[in-house]
Design a protein around this motif. Structure first.
Motif, PDB file in Angstrom:
ATOM      1  N   ALA A 175      -9.632 157.678 -15.513  1.00  0.00           N
ATOM      2  CA  ALA A 175      -8.499 156.532 -15.342  1.00  0.00           C
ATOM      3  C   ALA A 175      -8.477 155.781 -14.210  1.00  0.00           C
ATOM      4  O   ALA A 175      -7.950 154.791 -13.984  1.00  0.00           O
ATOM      5  N   VAL A 176      -9.301 156.200 -13.183  1.00  0.00           N
ATOM      6  CA  VAL A 176      -9.445 155.526 -11.934  1.00  0.00           C
ATOM      7  C   VAL A 176     -10.262 154.200 -12.104  1.00  0.00           C
ATOM      8  O   VAL A 176     -11.018 153.948 -12.782  1.00  0.00           O
ATOM      9  N   ARG A 177      -9.453 153.304 -11.691  1.00  0.00           N
ATOM     10  CA  ARG A 177      -9.773 152.011 -11.677  1.00  0.00           C
ATOM     11  C   ARG A 177     -10.070 151.484 -10.312  1.00  0.00           C
ATOM     12  O   ARG A 177      -9.647 151.575  -9.256  1.00  0.00           O
ATOM     13  N   GLU A 178     -11.213 150.489 -10.365  1.00  0.00           N
ATOM     14  CA  GLU A 178     -11.835 150.086  -9.132  1.00  0.00           C
ATOM     15  C   GLU A 178     -10.964 148.969  -8.588  1.00  0.00           C
ATOM     16  O   GLU A 178     -10.172 148.308  -9.075  1.00  0.00           O
ATOM     17  N   PRO A 179     -10.463 149.025  -6.951  1.00  0.00           N
ATOM     18  CA  PRO A 179      -9.631 148.457  -6.852  1.00  0.00           C
ATOM     19  C   PRO A 179      -9.890 147.077  -6.545  1.00  0.00           C
ATOM     20  O   PRO A 179     -11.148 146.584  -6.495  1.00  0.00           O
ATOM     21  N   ASP A 180      -8.847 146.005  -6.609  1.00  0.00           N
ATOM     22  CA  ASP A 180      -9.252 144.637  -6.126  1.00  0.00           C
ATOM     23  C   ASP A 180      -9.358 144.263  -4.528  1.00  0.00           C
ATOM     24  O   ASP A 180      -8.784 144.642  -3.879  1.00  0.00           O
ATOM     25  N   LEU A 181     -10.705 143.962  -4.350  1.00  0.00           N
ATOM     26  CA  LEU A 181     -10.954 143.934  -3.036  1.00  0.00           C
ATOM     27  C   LEU A 181     -10.975 142.544  -2.725  1.00  0.00           C
ATOM     28  O   LEU A 181     -10.974 142.338  -1.122  1.00  0.00           O
ATOM     29  N   SER A 182     -10.700 141.363  -3.299  1.00  0.00           N
ATOM     30  CA  SER A 182     -10.669 140.068  -2.806  1.00  0.00           C
ATOM     31  C   SER A 182      -9.127 139.454  -2.810  1.00  0.00           C
ATOM     32  O   SER A 182      -8.733 138.948  -2.089  1.00  0.00           O
ATOM     33  N   GLY A 183      -8.367 139.595  -3.881  1.00  0.00           N
ATOM     34  CA  GLY A 183      -7.213 139.301  -4.077  1.00  0.00           C
ATOM     35  C   GLY A 183      -6.337 139.435  -2.984  1.00  0.00           C
ATOM     36  O   GLY A 183      -5.466 138.410  -2.603  1.00  0.00           O
ATOM     37  N   PRO A 184      -6.055 140.616  -2.605  1.00  0.00           N
ATOM     38  CA  PRO A 184      -4.909 140.941  -1.653  1.00  0.00           C
ATOM     39  C   PRO A 184      -5.469 140.252  -0.321  1.00  0.00           C
ATOM     40  O   PRO A 184      -4.524 139.991   0.684  1.00  0.00           O
ATOM     41  N   TRP A 185      -6.709 139.941  -0.117  1.00  0.00           N
ATOM     42  CA  TRP A 185      -6.982 139.020   1.303  1.00  0.00           C
ATOM     43  C   TRP A 185      -6.365 137.946   1.084  1.00  0.00           C
ATOM     44  O   TRP A 185      -6.030 137.040   2.281  1.00  0.00           O
ATOM     45  N   ALA A 186      -6.740 137.123  -0.067  1.00  0.00           N
ATOM     46  CA  ALA A 186      -6.234 135.716  -0.293  1.00  0.00           C
ATOM     47  C   ALA A 186      -4.495 135.794   0.279  1.00  0.00           C
ATOM     48  O   ALA A 186      -4.281 134.693   0.831  1.00  0.00           O
ATOM     49  N   THR A 187      -3.739 136.660  -0.277  1.00  0.00           N
ATOM     50  CA  THR A 187      -2.443 136.780  -0.105  1.00  0.00           C
ATOM     51  C   THR A 187      -2.127 136.830   1.521  1.00  0.00           C
ATOM     52  O   THR A 187      -1.287 136.298   2.028  1.00  0.00           O
ATOM     53  N   TYR A 188      -2.831 137.698   2.046  1.00  0.00           N
ATOM     54  CA  TYR A 188      -2.871 138.139   3.507  1.00  0.00           C
ATOM     55  C   TYR A 188      -2.958 137.028   4.396  1.00  0.00           C
ATOM     56  O   TYR A 188      -2.345 136.619   5.456  1.00  0.00           O
ATOM     57  N   VAL A 189      -4.236 136.385   4.156  1.00  0.00           N
ATOM     58  CA  VAL A 189      -4.549 135.309   4.626  1.00  0.00           C
ATOM     59  C   VAL A 189      -3.603 134.147   4.608  1.00  0.00           C
ATOM     60  O   VAL A 189      -3.188 133.513   5.720  1.00  0.00           O
ATOM     61  N   GLY A 190      -3.088 134.016   3.522  1.00  0.00           N
ATOM     62  CA  GLY A 190      -1.836 132.721   3.359  1.00  0.00           C
ATOM     63  C   GLY A 190      -0.820 133.138   4.177  1.00  0.00           C
ATOM     64  O   GLY A 190      -0.065 132.078   4.598  1.00  0.00           O
ATOM     65  N   ARG A 191      -0.499 134.357   4.016  1.00  0.00           N
ATOM     66  CA  ARG A 191       0.646 134.992   4.850  1.00  0.00           C
ATOM     67  C   ARG A 191       0.458 134.801   6.405  1.00  0.00           C
ATOM     68  O   ARG A 191       1.470 134.244   7.188  1.00  0.00           O
ATOM     69  N   LEU A 192      -0.684 134.719   6.946  1.00  0.00           N
ATOM     70  CA  LEU A 192      -0.621 134.702   8.285  1.00  0.00           C
ATOM     71  C   LEU A 192      -1.109 132.989   8.808  1.00  0.00           C
ATOM     72  O   LEU A 192      -0.399 132.585   9.573  1.00  0.00           O
ATOM     73  N   GLU A 193      -1.546 132.389   7.612  1.00  0.00           N
ATOM     74  CA  GLU A 193      -1.369 130.857   8.031  1.00  0.00           C
ATOM     75  C   GLU A 193       0.198 130.513   7.977  1.00  0.00           C
ATOM     76  O   GLU A 193       0.194 129.639   8.842  1.00  0.00           O
ATOM     77  N   ALA A 194       0.723 130.891   7.153  1.00  0.00           N
ATOM     78  CA  ALA A 194       2.152 130.230   7.268  1.00  0.00           C
ATOM     79  C   ALA A 194       2.886 130.838   8.393  1.00  0.00           C
ATOM     80  O   ALA A 194       3.548 130.221   9.078  1.00  0.00           O
ATOM     81  N   ASN A 230      -7.001 154.737   2.427  1.00  0.00           N
ATOM     82  CA  ASN A 230      -7.585 155.643   2.108  1.00  0.00           C
ATOM     83  C   ASN A 230      -7.733 155.862   0.621  1.00  0.00           C
ATOM     84  O   ASN A 230      -8.564 156.435  -0.063  1.00  0.00           O
ATOM     85  N   ALA A 231      -6.649 155.765  -0.030  1.00  0.00           N
ATOM     86  CA  ALA A 231      -6.595 155.848  -1.467  1.00  0.00           C
ATOM     87  C   ALA A 231      -7.578 155.099  -2.250  1.00  0.00           C
ATOM     88  O   ALA A 231      -8.022 155.142  -3.100  1.00  0.00           O
ATOM     89  N   LEU A 232      -7.152 153.763  -1.587  1.00  0.00           N
ATOM     90  CA  LEU A 232      -8.144 152.681  -2.513  1.00  0.00           C
ATOM     91  C   LEU A 232      -9.780 153.116  -2.082  1.00  0.00           C
ATOM     92  O   LEU A 232     -10.588 152.700  -3.002  1.00  0.00           O
ATOM     93  N   LEU A 233     -10.102 153.729  -0.932  1.00  0.00           N
ATOM     94  CA  LEU A 233     -11.531 154.081  -0.707  1.00  0.00           C
ATOM     95  C   LEU A 233     -11.895 154.986  -1.620  1.00  0.00           C
ATOM     96  O   LEU A 233     -12.986 154.788  -2.340  1.00  0.00           O
ATOM     97  N   GLY A 234     -11.038 155.900  -2.026  1.00  0.00           N
ATOM     98  CA  GLY A 234     -11.535 156.895  -2.897  1.00  0.00           C
ATOM     99  C   GLY A 234     -11.691 156.620  -4.318  1.00  0.00           C
ATOM    100  O   GLY A 234     -12.522 156.814  -4.986  1.00  0.00           O
ATOM    101  N   GLN A 235     -10.643 155.548  -4.913  1.00  0.00           N
ATOM    102  CA  GLN A 235     -10.552 154.894  -6.040  1.00  0.00           C
ATOM    103  C   GLN A 235     -11.848 154.143  -6.142  1.00  0.00           C
ATOM    104  O   GLN A 235     -12.431 154.028  -7.288  1.00  0.00           O
ATOM    105  N   ARG A 236     -12.220 153.445  -5.192  1.00  0.00           N
ATOM    106  CA  ARG A 236     -13.538 152.608  -5.200  1.00  0.00           C
ATOM    107  C   ARG A 236     -14.814 153.429  -5.661  1.00  0.00           C
ATOM    108  O   ARG A 236     -15.581 152.814  -6.273  1.00  0.00           O
ATOM    109  N   HIS A 237     -14.723 154.790  -5.075  1.00  0.00           N
ATOM    110  CA  HIS A 237     -15.778 155.581  -5.515  1.00  0.00           C
ATOM    111  C   HIS A 237     -15.779 156.526  -6.479  1.00  0.00           C
ATOM    112  O   HIS A 237     -16.350 157.601  -6.705  1.00  0.00           O
ATOM    113  N   GLY A 238     -14.617 156.288  -7.220  1.00  0.00           N
ATOM    114  CA  GLY A 238     -14.375 157.067  -8.585  1.00  0.00           C
ATOM    115  C   GLY A 238     -13.637 158.170  -8.334  1.00  0.00           C
ATOM    116  O   GLY A 238     -13.677 159.322  -9.423  1.00  0.00           O
ATOM    117  N   LEU A 239     -13.151 158.498  -7.177  1.00  0.00           N
ATOM    118  CA  LEU A 239     -12.405 159.970  -6.930  1.00  0.00           C
ATOM    119  C   LEU A 239     -10.660 159.603  -7.759  1.00  0.00           C
ATOM    120  O   LEU A 239     -10.041 158.600  -7.267  1.00  0.00           O
TER     121      LEU A 239
END
Length: 632
Positions: free
Chosen positions: A354-373, A295-304
Motif C-alpha cells: 500500500a506504500v505510495r511514492e511521495p510527491d517530490l515536486s509539488g511540496p517544493w512549489a509551495t515551499y518556494v512560494g512561501r519563501l518568495e512571499a 526519513n519516512a518519505l525516503l523509506g516510502q520512495r524505496h517501497g518500505l
C-alpha cells in the motif's frame, strides 16, 4: 520568471562537502529558487563546527555529493575566522533577500555578524538592506544547552521572518520573539537517487534504523522491544554518537538479539542508500521526539513500510495500519505490540503493497512560494493596506505569489497589541450571526471598523464578515488576556487575522487550496482550538459546509466558536443556499453539538427570505450569511 518579479537571493547555509539532511536541503533549495527564476548565490562554509559541537564526521566520506551541487556556490565563511563573517556580509548588501539556514544556536553570532554587515535585519544598519528570512530546522536543539534560548532570542528578534516546518516549532519561534513566523511542510530532498530492484526474500521482515544514532532517535527503545519479539531482524546503519551509540552496541550483544541485529557504524553515503533500502522491508523511526523529518518519505520512495513514533511530521506521512504503523513515543509496550503485528505472516508485505511514492515536486512549489512571499519587499509593508487590497492583486509580485502558492500556505503571525478593544465597543447591530443583503450595511461595517481603529480593509463585504466574527470572539471567547487559540482559514483577503492581531490575539492564518482542512494541515488535537473561521471571500459554500462543521466539532473546545460565511441564493446559483437549505444546515449543526450564536430575534431564516425578495436573477447569489456556532 524574469524581470522585476525575480529576486536576488543569497542562501546562507551548509552544502557539499558537508553531509546530512540540512546540507542536502540547503543545496536543493538553491536549485529550486534558481529554477523559479531567481538570481541565487549559495553562501557556505569552508570550515564549519568545531568537533566539540559535532562529534561525528562533517564531510561526506569519499567526496561524492549527496545531491547535485549548486554551481554558484561560494565557501567564504569559516568558523575560526570572524573576519570572514563581516567580509561576506558586506558582499551581500546589494541582494534583495538573505535566507539563513539555521541549525544550532552556536552559529548565531556568525549569522548576526553577517546580517549586520549586510545592513540587513530589523535592527541592522537602519538603511533599506536586504530582507532576512531564517529557515529554522530546529528552533532549539533536540538536546539543548545552557544559553541556547538566549542566543535564539537575540537572533530571531533581529530578522524579518522565520520559516519553520511544524506548528509546534512556530509556537516556539514566537515565544522567542520572532516577528513573523510561517509554517510549511519540509519538502523532500531525498539522497540516494532512484530505487533499485529488490532481491527476492522469503524470510522474516527486515527492519532498518538509518542515520545518526542519538538519544532522541530511540534506537535503544526499538532494540529493547525487539528483544521481546522473536523472528524479526534489524540493521542499524549510521554514525554512533556518544552514550546513545554505546548503548546500541551494548544492546546488540543481548543473547535474545544475537544473530538478528547488525550494527554498521559510520555515515551511509548516497550511493549506498538505494541498495541498503532495497534489502529491507520496514524503516524504523522510533523517535522519542522530532520536529520535521524526511526519513519516512525516503523509506516510502524505496517501497518500505514505516514503523514510526507519532511525533513531529510522521503522523501526517504514515497511514497507520495502511502503509505503516504509528506508536506513541517512548512507549516500549506499544512498540512490542507493533513489532508483534509486523511479525505476523504476510503483514509487513501487506503494508508494503500500500506504500505510495511521495510527491517530490509539488511540496517544493509551495515551499518556494512561501519563501518568495516572505522575502519580497512587499511583505515588509507595515501599513494595513499591504494586505487584502483588491487593487494590489494586480501587481506582478502578487501574481507571483498566487502562482507559487499551489499548496497550502501556513502563516502564523503575532504582533504586540496596538488597539484596546472591549466587547462593549461593538454596537448591538454587529451580530455574530446575520444576513448581508444591502451594500450600505457593508459600507457601514467598514466605517465602524475604521472608527474602532482597526486596520484598513477596502472590501466592504469582507469587512462585514470579519467584524461580526471579531465581535463574537471578543464577546464569547476572550478571557481578557487575548489567549484564545484562533485558526483563520479565510485567506489573505479577509481582514480577520489582521484585526485579531491588532487587538492582541495571535491567530494561525492559512490560505488553503485543494480539499485539505486546517485540522489536517496542522495535525490538530481533539478539543484544542477556541475559534475556527472561514469567512468571505474564502468562506464555505453548500458543498463543503458540512465537512467544515464535522471537522470543527471535534477540533473545538467546549464553548469554542465556528464562524462561517455562506452565499445565499436560488437553486441555480452555484454553491449558494436558500432558506430551506439553511434549516438543514442548522439541524446538522445541532446534531454535531453546536448551538447558534447571535440570532437575537430568532428569525435568521426570515431575514434570509426578505433578502431573497429583491432577487431577480435565478443564477446569482443575492446575499451573504454569517453563521457563528458555539460548541456545546
Amino acid at each position: 520568471m524574469t524581470g522585476p518579479a525575480a529576486l536576488r537571493v543569497a542562501v546562507v547555509g551548509p552544502t557539499h562537502p558537508y553531509k546530512g539532511g540540512v546540507a542536502a536541503h540547503t543545496t536543493t533549495l538553491a536549485h529550486e529558487l534558481a529554477e523559479a527564476g531567481h538570481d541565487v548565490t549559495l553562501v557556505s562554509w569552508s570550515h564549519l563546527y568545531p568537533s566539540r559541537l559535532y562529534p561525528g564526521e562533517q564531510a561526506v566520506p569519499g567526496g561524492a555529493p549527496d545531491v547535485e551541487t549548486f554551481p554558484r556556490t561560494i565557501r567564504a565563511l569559516s568558523w575560526a575566522r570572524p573576519d570572514t563573517w563581516v567580509r561576506t556580509g558586506r558582499r551581500l548588501r546589494g541582494f534583495d533577500a538573505i535566507v539563513v539556514v539555521h541549525v544550532i544556536p552556536a552559529v548565531v553570532p556568525a549569522h548576526l555578524a553577517l546580517l549586520r554587515a549586510a545592513g540587513a535585519g530589523r535592527r541592522g544598519s537602519g538603511g533599506p538592506g536586504p530582507r532576512t528570512v531564517v529557515i529554522a530546522h530546529n528552533v532549539l536543539p533536540h538536546e539543548p544547552h545552557l544559553g541556547d534560548r538566549e542566543l535564539m532570542r537575540s537572533f530571531l528578534e533581529r530578522v524579518d521572518a522565520v520559516l519553520v516546518h511544524s506548528a509546534a516549532q512556530a509556537r516556539l519561534a514566537h515565544d522567542l520573539g520572532a516577528p513573523r513566523v510561517s509554517v510549511s511542510d519540509l519538502p523532500p530532498h531525498l539522497p540516494g537517487g532512484a530505487p533499485v530492484d529488490r532481491p527476492a526474500h522469503d524470510g522474516p521482515p527486515r527492519l532498518l534504523a538509518l542515520g545518526i544514532v542519538r538519544e532522541y532517535k530511540g534506537v535503544d527503545l526499538l532494540m529493547r522491544a525487539l528483544a521481546q519479539v522473536p523472528g524479526l531482524t534489524l540493521t542499524v546503519a549510521g554514525e554512533m554518537w556518544g552514550e546513545a551509540g554505546a548503548a546500541v552496541k551494548s544492546l546488540a550483544q543481548d543473547p535474545r538479539l544475537r544473530g538478528r541485529v547488525e550494527v554498521h557504524g559510520g555515515y551511509v553515503p548516497a550511493d549506498r542508500l538505494a541498495p541498503l533500502l532495497a534489502g529491507h522491508d520496514v524503516l524504523a523511526l522510533t523517535y522519542r521526539s522530532a520536529t520535521a523529518s524526511q526519513n519516512a518519505l525516503l523509506g516510502q520512495r524505496h517501497g518500505l513500510a514505516v514503523l514510526a513514533s507519532d511525533v513531529g511530521t510522521f503522523g501526517g506521512q504514515v497511514r497507520d495500519g495502511v502503509d505503516g504503523l504509528l506508536v506513541p513515543p517512548n512507549d516500549e509496550d506499544a512498540l512490542v505490540k507493533a513489532l508483534q503485528r509486523l511479525a505476523e505472516p504476510g503483514y509487513a508485505a501487506q503494508l508494503r503493497s500500500a506504500v505510495r511514492e511521495p510527491d517530490l515536486s509539488g511540496p517544493w512549489a509551495t515551499y518556494v512560494g512561501r519563501l518568495e512571499a516572505l522575502a519580497s519587499a512587499e511583505s515588509a509593508a507595515e501599513g494595513p493596506e499591504a494586505e487584502g487590497q483588491p487593487g494590489g492583486e494586480e501587481a506582478a509580485t502578487q501574481q507571483l505569489w498566487r502562482r507559487a502558492f499551489r499548496g497550502a500556505q501556513r502563516v502564523i503571525a503575532r504582533r504586540r497589541p496596538r488597539i484596546e478593544l472591549r466587547a462593549t465597543d461593538f454596537p448591538e447591530w454587529v451580530r455574530a450571526s446575520d444576513v448581508l443583503a444591502d451594500a450600505e450595511d457593508a459600507d457601514e461595517a467598514k466605517a465602524l471598523a475604521r472608527g474602532l481603529g482597526l486596520p484598513r480593509c477596502a472590501d466592504g463585504i469582507a469587512a462585514w464578515a470579519a467584524l461580526g466574527a471579531l465581535a463574537a470572539i471578543v464577546r464569547v471567547r476572550d478571557d481578557g488576556r487575548r489567549s484564545a487559540v484562533i485558526v483563520d482559514e479565510s485567506g489573505s483577503r479577509s481582514p480577520l487575522s489582521r484585526w485579531a492581531r491588532a487587538i492582541g490575539f495571535a491567530p494561525v492564518e492559512l490560505d488553503l487550496t485543494g480539499a485539505r482542512s486546517s485540522v489536517e494541515v496542522l495535525d490538530i488535537d481533539t478539543a484544542s482550538l477556541d475559534v475556527i473561521a472561514r469567512l468571505h471571500p474564502g468562506g464555505c459554500d453548500a458543498d463543503d459546509v458540512d465537512e467544515a462543521m464535522s471537522q470543527a466539532s471535534w477540533a473545538l473546545r467546549s464553548g469554542g466558536l465556528l464562524c462561517l460565511t455562506l452565499p445565499l441564493g436560488p437553486a441555480g446559483a452555484e454553491g449558494a443556499l436558500g432558506p430551506a437549505d439553511m434549516r438543514g444546515v442548522l439541524a446538522r449543526s445541532h446534531d454535531l453539538g453546536f448551538v447558534l450564536v447571535g440570532d437575537l430575534d430568532g428569525d435568521i431564516t426570515g431575514r434570509m427570505r426578505r433578502a431573497s425578495s429583491g432577487s431577480t436573477r435565478p443564477d446569482a447569489a443575492y446575499g451573504l450569511l454569517r453563521l457563528t456556532l458555539r460548541r456545546r
